[in-house]
Scaffold this active site. Structure first.
Site, PDB file in Angstrom:
ATOM      1  N   ALA A   1       0.856  -1.179   0.000  1.00 51.38           N
ATOM      2  CA  ALA A   1       0.000   0.000   0.000  1.00 51.38           C
ATOM      3  C   ALA A   1       0.896   1.234   0.000  1.00 51.38           C
ATOM      4  O   ALA A   1       2.058   1.166   0.392  1.00 51.38           O
ATOM      5  CB  ALA A   1      -0.882  -0.017   1.242  1.00 51.38           C
TER       6      ALA A   1
ATOM      7  N   GLY B   1       0.402  -5.171   0.496  1.00 47.16           N
ATOM      8  CA  GLY B   1      -0.691  -5.134  -0.481  1.00 47.16           C
ATOM      9  C   GLY B   1      -0.263  -5.633  -1.854  1.00 47.16           C
ATOM     10  O   GLY B   1      -1.082  -6.158  -2.610  1.00 47.16           O
TER      11      GLY B   1
ATOM     12  N   GLU C   1      -0.445  -9.224  -1.696  1.00 48.41           N
ATOM     13  CA  GLU C   1      -1.873  -9.572  -1.625  1.00 48.41           C
ATOM     14  C   GLU C   1      -2.524  -9.492  -3.007  1.00 48.41           C
ATOM     15  O   GLU C   1      -3.407 -10.281  -3.329  1.00 48.41           O
ATOM     16  CB  GLU C   1      -2.580  -8.666  -0.609  1.00 48.41           C
ATOM     17  CG  GLU C   1      -2.162  -9.001   0.828  1.00 48.41           C
ATOM     18  CD  GLU C   1      -2.657  -7.994   1.858  1.00 48.41           C
ATOM     19  OE1 GLU C   1      -2.358  -6.796   1.689  1.00 48.41           O
ATOM     20  OE2 GLU C   1      -3.342  -8.402   2.806  1.00 48.41           O
TER      21      GLU C   1
ATOM     22  N   GLU D   1       3.582  -5.841   7.110  1.00 44.90           N
ATOM     23  CA  GLU D   1       2.700  -4.879   7.793  1.00 44.90           C
ATOM     24  C   GLU D   1       2.978  -4.763   9.287  1.00 44.90           C
ATOM     25  O   GLU D   1       2.851  -3.687   9.877  1.00 44.90           O
ATOM     26  CB  GLU D   1       1.230  -5.274   7.571  1.00 44.90           C
ATOM     27  CG  GLU D   1       0.701  -4.964   6.180  1.00 44.90           C
ATOM     28  CD  GLU D   1       0.961  -6.077   5.169  1.00 44.90           C
ATOM     29  OE1 GLU D   1       1.798  -6.980   5.452  1.00 44.90           O
ATOM     30  OE2 GLU D   1       0.337  -6.053   4.092  1.00 44.90           O
TER      31      GLU D   1
HETATM   32  N1  3HC Z   1       4.585   3.535   0.300  1.00 46.62           N
HETATM   33  C1  3HC Z   1       5.096   4.751   0.039  1.00 46.62           C
HETATM   34  N2  3HC Z   1       6.405   4.993  -0.166  1.00 46.62           N
HETATM   35  C2  3HC Z   1       7.220   3.951  -0.110  1.00 46.62           C
HETATM   36  C3  3HC Z   1       6.768   2.649   0.147  1.00 46.62           C
HETATM   37  C4  3HC Z   1       5.382   2.462   0.359  1.00 46.62           C
HETATM   38  N3  3HC Z   1       4.868   1.240   0.600  1.00 46.62           N
HETATM   39  N4  3HC Z   1       7.814   1.817   0.137  1.00 46.62           N
HETATM   40  C5  3HC Z   1       8.891   2.562  -0.131  1.00 46.62           C
HETATM   41  N5  3HC Z   1       8.543   3.856  -0.280  1.00 46.62           N
HETATM   42  C6  3HC Z   1       9.426   4.974  -0.629  1.00 46.62           C
HETATM   43  C7  3HC Z   1      10.449   5.235   0.445  1.00 46.62           C
HETATM   44  O1  3HC Z   1       9.957   6.099   1.427  1.00 46.62           O
HETATM   45  C8  3HC Z   1      11.573   5.857  -0.341  1.00 46.62           C
HETATM   46  O2  3HC Z   1      11.221   7.204  -0.563  1.00 46.62           O
HETATM   47  P1  3HC Z   1      12.363   8.339  -0.628  1.00 46.62           P
HETATM   48  O3  3HC Z   1      13.242   7.935  -1.775  1.00 46.62           O
HETATM   49  O4  3HC Z   1      11.581   9.566  -0.859  1.00 46.62           O
HETATM   50  O5  3HC Z   1      13.050   8.287   0.684  1.00 46.62           O
HETATM   51  C9  3HC Z   1      11.505   5.142  -1.677  1.00 46.62           C
HETATM   52  O6  3HC Z   1      10.179   4.580  -1.745  1.00 46.62           O
HETATM   53  C10 3HC Z   1      12.494   4.025  -1.843  1.00 46.62           C
HETATM   54  O7  3HC Z   1      12.407   3.180  -0.706  1.00 46.62           O
HETATM   55  P2  3HC Z   1      13.709   2.591   0.003  1.00 46.62           P
HETATM   56  O8  3HC Z   1      14.705   3.676   0.186  1.00 46.62           O
HETATM   57  O9  3HC Z   1      13.245   1.853   1.201  1.00 46.62           O
HETATM   58  O10 3HC Z   1      14.229   1.627  -1.133  1.00 46.62           O
HETATM   59  P3  3HC Z   1      14.845   0.174  -1.005  1.00 46.62           P
HETATM   60  O11 3HC Z   1      15.122  -0.265  -2.394  1.00 46.62           O
HETATM   61  O12 3HC Z   1      15.933   0.153   0.005  1.00 46.62           O
HETATM   62  O13 3HC Z   1      13.683  -0.750  -0.418  1.00 46.62           O
HETATM   63  C11 3HC Z   1      11.475  -1.665  -0.259  1.00 46.62           C
HETATM   64  C12 3HC Z   1      12.524  -0.973  -1.146  1.00 46.62           C
HETATM   65  C13 3HC Z   1      11.985  -3.056   0.146  1.00 46.62           C
HETATM   66  C14 3HC Z   1      10.212  -1.784  -1.040  1.00 46.62           C
HETATM   67  C15 3HC Z   1      11.275  -0.840   1.028  1.00 46.62           C
HETATM   68  O14 3HC Z   1      11.031   0.496   0.659  1.00 46.62           O
HETATM   69  C16 3HC Z   1      10.124  -1.272   1.865  1.00 46.62           C
HETATM   70  O15 3HC Z   1      10.267  -2.182   2.662  1.00 46.62           O
HETATM   71  N6  3HC Z   1       8.966  -0.605   1.730  1.00 46.62           N
HETATM   72  C17 3HC Z   1       7.823  -0.809   2.567  1.00 46.62           C
HETATM   73  C18 3HC Z   1       7.089  -2.055   2.210  1.00 46.62           C
HETATM   74  C19 3HC Z   1       5.892  -2.216   3.082  1.00 46.62           C
HETATM   75  O16 3HC Z   1       5.904  -2.036   4.282  1.00 46.62           O
HETATM   76  N7  3HC Z   1       4.770  -2.592   2.465  1.00 46.62           N
HETATM   77  C20 3HC Z   1       3.556  -2.822   3.183  1.00 46.62           C
HETATM   78  C21 3HC Z   1       2.793  -1.555   3.268  1.00 46.62           C
HETATM   79  S1  3HC Z   1       1.347  -1.735   4.247  1.00 46.62           S
HETATM   80  C22 3HC Z   1       0.283  -2.553   3.244  1.00 46.62           C
HETATM   81  O17 3HC Z   1       0.629  -2.934   2.170  1.00 46.62           O
HETATM   82  C23 3HC Z   1      -1.090  -2.729   3.763  1.00 46.62           C
HETATM   83  C24 3HC Z   1      -1.882  -3.762   2.963  1.00 46.62           C
HETATM   84  O18 3HC Z   1      -1.874  -4.963   3.650  1.00 46.62           O
HETATM   85  C25 3HC Z   1      -3.312  -3.318   2.744  1.00 46.62           C
END
Ligand code: 3HC
Ligand code: NAI
Length: 692
Positions: free
Chosen positions: A66, A105, A108, A128
């Site tokens: 998400a 997501g 998912e 999450e």
């Molecule tokens: N939403 C918004 N922005 C995000 C994001 C997300 N899910 N994931 C990464 N970003 C942004 C980061 O803030 C960063 O922004 P910046 O360059 O402005 O600082 C940019 O994307 C790049 O991210 P990273 O520096 O972390 O890049 P990496 O290549 O090191 O890692 C990644 C990539 C493994 C995808 C890591 O960013 C990550 O773990 N992201 C979060 C993943 C996550 O938690 N997903 C679950 C979200 S909750 C959800 O999905 C709910 C659902 O169940 C309904």
């Protein structure tokens, strides 16, 4: 090829339609991505020539979850659950083609497709929990149906991604694609499905993997027990277990509905807000206000470490693990041998736990060159000094180093408190000098305070900031001041903790309150661990503080089996009646009347002066942003991530509340509580430390 919207396009290759999402950096499920998926799948489904649909992403990764920046804001349609229903109920097979990280997501979405194909380097996961959430789009209902309850809970509770090969083994992924040829492989796979008239496999319809858990609630109880310690204080994990249990006990639609309710409720919690704050805070630290991405970086291919003591060993291990050769120098053979032996033992212990092979241990140790010759540092690209905390010694070491190190080498000190500028001034190249303040144990703790001296050059700073993640650290740039950010704030808490026990709280009361708050240990257990005799000397000791009395009595902390606490052989701490008596007598001798002190006062007196000091640090520009201070405390001292760090915590308590209490304490207890002007200003404006 036809654009669906600015981040999605549809291409038709014969009988296969491909919906491509292209929303950098990580294809997060923003409104436009959801819209692109919905309209892309709808258009492909409506096209009679199309017999199968591939969903794929451009750029570095499949959908990584998400869009976290949208959380807490009003959500615009289409909503994710509706998009997922559309995919799952498509009348033609849908194939999700995975590369990079299919997370949250994003994973998912893939689980609603009828088939999944992935390149070997792809990773899947439900992270999450790390944001104080549970999967909210069917993850807790579909994953257990694919892999069983225990594996699913392992993935959901750890938040750790698993690789494509494992995914294939577990039946999460149907096919592995050739690396770099995902689209071609996905098209071929889709054509095969068409040719075979393959069924529309819906994960929701499966229940075989749930059977072993039916009628066995003890499985969930065991998982609860096994994780209780790790998740002390966290709210989301109980919900994750409950939701996976619903997958077993309830019909799919009901389980999904309940999952969504829990997800939405968690989204609104302070804990999840705090954890999301930390996610972005961690990524902010790499940004240095006056340094652009084009700043030249110096290559770091070899490292020198001076001093093979507690810190030097741990520091060296970081580089060895990252594949960078290290020369470590000492003054005596005994110290050098001891240091090398400790590093080896450390690695071997990791190997015993199965987290390293013996071949890897040898590889790492093979990168280490121990020496008694200072000249061995001549070729190093970076030298880190970790000798005793003594200014005269550090100055002389840097003078020598200046004479030995090659031009362009970066010279760093691991000092905890001392003035980097004063140290740098002893060299003819202060622009190459900075502080690299690691935290103990340095091979484990993730924080690195990068101390920017008055003359530190931008390229030196940019080099070390870029190096930090390569050695597994989160680097936070801080300015020169006594104790930098972390220890400067810690001093506030330690001072109040000592005052509190003088006024009538016991050390165990104080520690209990701090541990209940979520810290890994309280101030007195921490002092015992570090050793009460740091900076103490028998010659000058005059029983003038509680600490001096304890040291004089031989109670010097865990290492002497007695400090504030008594310790048994297994290092279990037990409150000491004798220490209580020492404190009581000392208070009486100082004319301090003891009283009963409540838990609320203990917490406020330990944390609010830290926040106040944080405000001063910010105003002085010793930290770039409040969230950097939060990162220091989370990764350097174990501040509970679900409270977001001290500055974020202050925002959640309310700055006016913090300020009013400081003013009350200032009247009662004096100048230690004098509010910082920045705190007063922000409170008056109704502001906050954290930027939304
Ligand atoms: N939403 C918004 N922005 C995000 C994001 C997300 N899910 N994931 C990464 N970003 C942004 C980061 O803030 C960063 O922004 P910046 O360059 O402005 O600082 C940019 O994307 C790049 O991210 P990273 O520096 O972390 O890049 P990496 O290549 O090191 O890692 C990644 C990539 C493994 C995808 C890591 O960013 C990550 O773990 N992201 C979060 C993943 C996550 O938690 N997903 C679950 C979200 S909750 C959800 O999905 C709910 C659902 O169940 C309904
Ligand atoms: P330590 O006492 O364990 O190790 C210091 C080592 O330096 C000793 O092995 C000593 O033989 C060696 N040494 C002394 N003079 C030397 C010289 N001229 N050349 C080469 N080696 C020399 O000390 P520790 O705890 O490792 O601390 C080192 C530095 O790290 C200090 O500045 C300390 O403030 C800082 N630090 C310590 C932390 C801790 O928790 N111990 C945490 C963060 C920083």
């Amino acid at each position: 090829m036809a654009a669906i919207n600015p981040v999605a396009e549809l291409t038709i290759d014969g009988e296969v339609a491909t919906v491509t999402i292209n929303s950098p950096p990580v294809n997060a499920l923003s409104q436009s991505v959801r819209d692109g998926l919905k309209r892309g799948v709808e258009a492909a489904a409506a096209n009679e020539a199309v017999k199968a649909i591939v969903i794929i992403c451009a750029g570095r990764t499949f959908i990584a979850g998400a869009d976290i920046t949208e959380f807490g804001k009003p959500h615009a349609p289409p909503y994710l659950p509706n998009v997922l229903d559309l995919i799952e109920n498509a009348s033609k097979p849908v194939v999700a083609a995975l590369h990079g990280t299919a997370l949250g997501g994003g994973f998912e979405v893939a689980l609603t497709a009828h088939y999944r194909i992935a390149v070997p380097s792809a990773k899947c996961g439900l992270p999450e929990i790390k944001l104080g959430l549970i999967p909210g789009a069917g993850g807790t209902q579909r994953l257990p149906r694919l892999v069983g309850v225990e594996k699913a809970l392992d993935v959901i509770l750890s938040g750790t991604p698993f690789g494509a090969r494992e995914a294939k083994e577990w039946g999460v992924v149907d096919e592995l694609a050739e690396e770099g040829k995902l689209h071609e492989s996905a098209l071929a796979f889709a054509r095969r499905l068409i040719a075979e008239n393959a069924p529309l496999k819906k994960v929701r319809d499966r229940s075989d993997k749930l059977e072993p858990a039916r009628g066995h609630p003890e499985i969930f109880e065991a998982i609860r027990k096994a994780n209780a310690r790790k998740f002390r204080g966290f709210e989301a994990w109980e919900k994750a277990i409950e939701s996976v249990r619903n997958a077993v006990d309830l019909p799919f639609d009901e389980g999904v509905l309940k999952e969504r309710e829990m997800f939405m409720a968690l989204l609104a919690t302070t804990q999840s807000k705090a954890q999301r704050h930390v996610f972005f805070a961690e990524r902010q630290t790499a940004k240095i206000a006056d340094i652009g991405p084009d700043e030249p970086i110096r290559p770091i291919q070899s490292v020198g470490v001076i001093g093979a003591g507690t810190m030097g060993d741990g520091i060296a291990m970081n580089f060895l693990a990252a594949g960078i050769p290290v020369r470590i120098v000492e003054t005596s053979k005994e110290a050098l041998d001891r240091g090398v032996a400790i590093m080896r033992r450390n690695y071997e212990n990791t190997a015993k736990k199965g987290r390293l092979t013996m071949a890897e241990v040898e590889e790492r140790m093979g990168r280490l060159a121990p020496s008694l010759d200072f000249g061995a540092l001549a070729d190093a690209d970076l030298v880190i000094e970790a000798v005793y905390e003594n200014m005269d010694l550090k100055k002389s070491v840097f003078e020598r180093l200046d004479g030995v190190a090659k031009p362009g080498a970066i010279l760093a000190s691991n000092t905890s408190y001392l003035d980097i500028d004063e140290i740098a001034a002893r060299t003819k190249r202060p622009e190459d000098v900075l502080g690299m303040h690691f935290f103990s144990p340095a091979n484990v703790m993730r924080l690195l305070e990068i101390v920017r001296g008055a003359k530190t050059s931008k390229s030196v700073l940019a080099t070390i900031a870029g190096l930090a993640p390569k050695i597994g650290k989160v680097g936070v740039v801080v300015g020169v001041c006594h104790g930098f950010v972390g220890n400067r704030m810690l001093a506030e808490r330690q001072r109040e903790a000592m005052k509190l026990i003088l006024e009538g709280a016991t050390p165990w009361d104080v520690d209990r309150v701090i541990v209940d708050f979520g810290m890994p240990m309280g101030p007195f257990a921490m002092s015992d661990l570090a050793g009460l005799d740091i900076g103490w000397s028998a010659e000058t000791s005059k029983r003038s503080t509680i600490r001096e009395i304890l040291c004089e009595e031989g109670r010097r902390g865990q290492k002497t089996s007695a400090g504030f606490y008594d310790y048994d052989e297994a290092r279990n701490a037990k409150p000491s009646a004798h220490v209580e008596e020492i404190i009581r007598n000392f208070a009486a001798s100082k004319g301090v009347a003891q009283r009963k002190i409540g838990d609320a006062e203990i917490l406020e007196r330990c944390t609010y002066p830290m926040i106040n000091e944080g405000a001063k640090i910010l105003a002085e520009g010793k930290a770039q942003r409040a969230s950097d201070i939060d990162v220091v405390w989370i990764y350097g001292y174990g501040w509970p991530v679900y409270r977001g760090g001290p500055m974020f915590y202050a925002d959640t308590v309310g700055l006016t509340t913090v300020l009013d209490k400081l003013r009350e304490f200032e009247v009662k207890f004096g100048d230690d509580f004098k509010p910082a002007p920045l705190l007063e200003k922000l409170a008056a404006e109704g502001g906050a430390f954290s930027k939304p």
